[in-house]
Design an enzyme around this catalytic site. Structure first.
Site, PDB file in Angstrom:
ATOM      1  N   ASP A 201     -41.784   3.347  -9.287  1.00 15.04           N
ATOM      2  CA  ASP A 201     -40.767   3.226  -8.866  1.00 15.04           C
ATOM      3  C   ASP A 201     -40.086   2.227  -8.192  1.00 15.04           C
ATOM      4  OD1 ASP A 201     -38.180   5.143  -8.015  1.00 15.04           O
ATOM      5  OD2 ASP A 201     -38.897   5.061  -6.198  1.00 15.04           O
ATOM      6  N   GLU A 243     -39.634   0.959 -13.474  1.00 19.25           N
ATOM      7  CA  GLU A 243     -37.881   0.431 -13.072  1.00 19.25           C
ATOM      8  C   GLU A 243     -37.688  -0.139 -12.262  1.00 19.25           C
ATOM      9  OE1 GLU A 243     -35.141   3.127 -10.408  1.00 19.25           O
ATOM     10  OE2 GLU A 243     -36.521   2.846  -9.419  1.00 19.25           O
TER      11      GLU A 243
END
Ligand code: GLC
Length: 566
Positions: A201, A243
């Site tokens: 993330d 990401e």
């Protein structure tokens, strides 16, 4: 670094365990429910699953606010259930990636509770503090309109703490070697329990320098190398899928010039320009984004996606381009989010138009990289705009016409099931589509199989074939003396496409050995019996219907000799 490169040609399916299948009847999906659905996923043909966060969490950001990295939230099951799940995946040859959310913790994490309690806490320096309010406290927010600042005053700590995301997600001080060591430990823990890697993330924020005196954060790319080395030492085939919504000129920094940092990144650049092309029919900016992201180390791969669990972020488009997307797909203010995105699922954005949905998915499956499918998109699920922010597109999977779409026996699921109307479970569900040979789901299954039988896309190199039609995209891939031609018409009008056969020997990947023959004179249609033979002047005439798409193998199907996996 040794890796069997499985991810170069995988089909990834992302899901949230809490929204997939509930067996306990408490209204939230769980691992036991997910296990019951693994045969469904295997039947669909996906080869890997990406699980959104499932660790204990106050759930104020759908689990992206973790309060314990080493456990399973009791709503979803136990660590025992998780191991049963990874075992069941292993039995079916399915890989598992899990979200790794280490840019921040929940403010309820014991580390933060300890850190704020005293300047002498061993965890104080695990977070990022400032005695006074930094001048730029209101800049750099990720959720404009909802999030007010990036620094909040903490009464207990009597200092300000930094939070790139919501105020209940204090940033970890990722430059601190102790925090870095803990991140490795978290990775090692889950790998030991059977996962093949991580969707990491917010990577640019994880590796950025943080602190009250940092005006312009600097990326500490070497941190990525440390992660990569660690996971490959533990398990040769493990990967990090990042990401990282970054500009193409930094892609190689993220991958590492030798592929020594990240194995995969989501291609946000292509994603945004793809939606622009869908909105306007103009493929040129999409082509530019394919070119600008084409450079990557041989071991690296892009994750290509249409929609994910967040808003469709259009922040990298020009404001004119973004407005064109809003006009086409999110004309009402309520459909837009954070001034840059769209909080809708794909099917309603494309007005449920089957032709457009097929074209969009065919395109996603033909882009250079590994396709990432979001749960429910295979049946054309919709969104619920009455739910706040991104929850609109996180509703439970619709399995059947049973109450609550067969997701739960509880009449009050935690996230409401879409009920009634075009996208309600009564119309859109797996059970109905399974029995209908023409359903979107069965189409998707066939396309996934076709994609797997077209290894040129995952392994090969692409070129764009030029055409005078701005609304047509033609991708050509070559790999091991084989070539495919993938054509997509973005326009609502039919197009007479004339393609000149190059009839030149193609070369293999290393560009050394010429191909066996001059095969472009014959194109084998991979999806139907509508093959194409060039006319006497060496031209193919291809009649593309509105939003039509074609997958051709250059030469005859039989030309595809035996290939070796890497
Ligand atoms: C990522 C996630 C998003 C989450 C945020 C904070 O962007 O995709 O859902 O809110 O990180 O963790």
């Amino acid at each position: 670094m040794i890796n069997d490169l499985w991810y170069k040609n995988a089909i990834l399916y992302c899901l949230h365990v809490g929204s997939f299948m509930d067996t306990s009847g408490d209204g939230t999906g769980d691992f036991r429910g997910l296990m019951r659905r693994l045969d469904y996923l295997q039947g669909l043909g996906v080869t890997a699953i990406w699980l959104m966060p499932f660790q204990p969490s106050p759930m104020r950001d759908d689990g992206y606010d973790i309060a314990d990295y080493y456990n399973v939230d009791p709503r979803y099951g136990t660590l025992g259930d998780f191991v049963e799940f990874t075992h069941a995946c292993d039995q079916r040859g399915l890989r598992v990636l899990i979200d790794l959310v280490v840019n921040h913790t929940s403010d309820q994490h014991p580390w933060f509770k300890s850190a704020r309690s005293s300047p002498d806490s061993p965890y104080r320096n695990w977070y990022v503090w400032s005695k006074s309010k930094p001048k730029d406290a209101s800049s750099g927010v990720v959720f404009p309109g909802v999030q007010k600042s990036t620094w909040n005053y903490d009464e207990k700590a009597r200092e300000y703490y930094f939070h790139r995301f919501y105020e209940f997600q204090p940033d970890l001080n990722t430059s601190n070697p102790e925090v870095q060591a803990e991140i490795l430990k978290i990775m090692g823990f889950w790998m030991q329990l059977g996962v093949s890697g991580f969707r990491m993330d917010a990577v640019p924020f994880v590796i950025a320098t943080k602190g009250p005196t940092v005006r312009k954060p600097v990326e500490q790319y070497d941190m990525l190398r440390t992660f990569a080395e660690f996971i490959s030492w533990r398990k040769g085939s493990a990967i990090v899928l990042a990401e990282a919504n970054v500009l193409p000129n930094t892609d190689m920094e993220y991958f590492g010039s030798e592929g020594e940092r990240l194995q995969m990144m989501f291609n946000f650049q292509v994603n945004q320009h793809l939606f622009y092309a869908l909105a306007t029919t103009d493929t040129h900016p999409l082509i530019a984004s394919l070119h600008s992201t084409s450079r990557r180390p041989a071991t690296a791969q892009w994750g290509q996606f249409l929609r994910n669990h967040d808003e469709l972020d259009l922040g990298r488009l020009t404001s004119q381009q973004r407005q064109a997307c809003f006009a086409a797909f999110a004309p009402e203010k309520d459909m837009q989010l954070y001034h840059r995105g769209i909080r809708r699922r794909l099917a309603p954005m494309l007005h449920g138009d089957r032709r457009r949905l097929e074209m969009a998915y065919s395109l996603m499956l033909s882009l250079p990289g590994t396709p990432v499918i979001r749960y429910g998109d295979e049946i054309g699920m919709g969104d619920d705009l009455t739910l706040p922010e991104r929850n609109a597109l996180r509703t439970p999977m619709q399995w059947s016409r049973d109450p609550q779409g067969g997701f739960t026996t509880n009449p009050h699921p935690k996230n409401p099931v879409i009920t009634g109307g075009t996208y309600g479970f009564e119309h859109i569900n797996v059970a109905d589509q399974r029995r209908d040979p023409n359903s979107l789901m069965n189409w998707m299954e066939r396309m996934i199989r076709t994609r797997k039988e077209t290894p040129e896309i995952g392994w090969g190199n692409f070129t764009i074939i030029r055409t005078p039609h701005r609304d047509v995209l033609i991708l050509r891939y070559t790999w091991q003396d084989n070539a495919v031609l993938l054509i997509h018409n973005f326009s609502p009008d039919p197009i007479d496409l004339r393609l000149r056969s190059s009839a030149k020997p193609t070369s293999n990947r290393a560009g050394k050995r010429p191909a066996k023959q001059q095969p472009d004179l014959y194109l084998t249609n991979i999806l139907s019996n509508d093959h194409s033979t060039a006319d006497s002047s060496g031209r193919h005439l291809i009649l593309l219907e509105p939003y039509g798409y074609r997958w051709f193998r250059v030469g005859s199907q039989e030309d595809r000799g035996p290939t070796l996996d890497a």
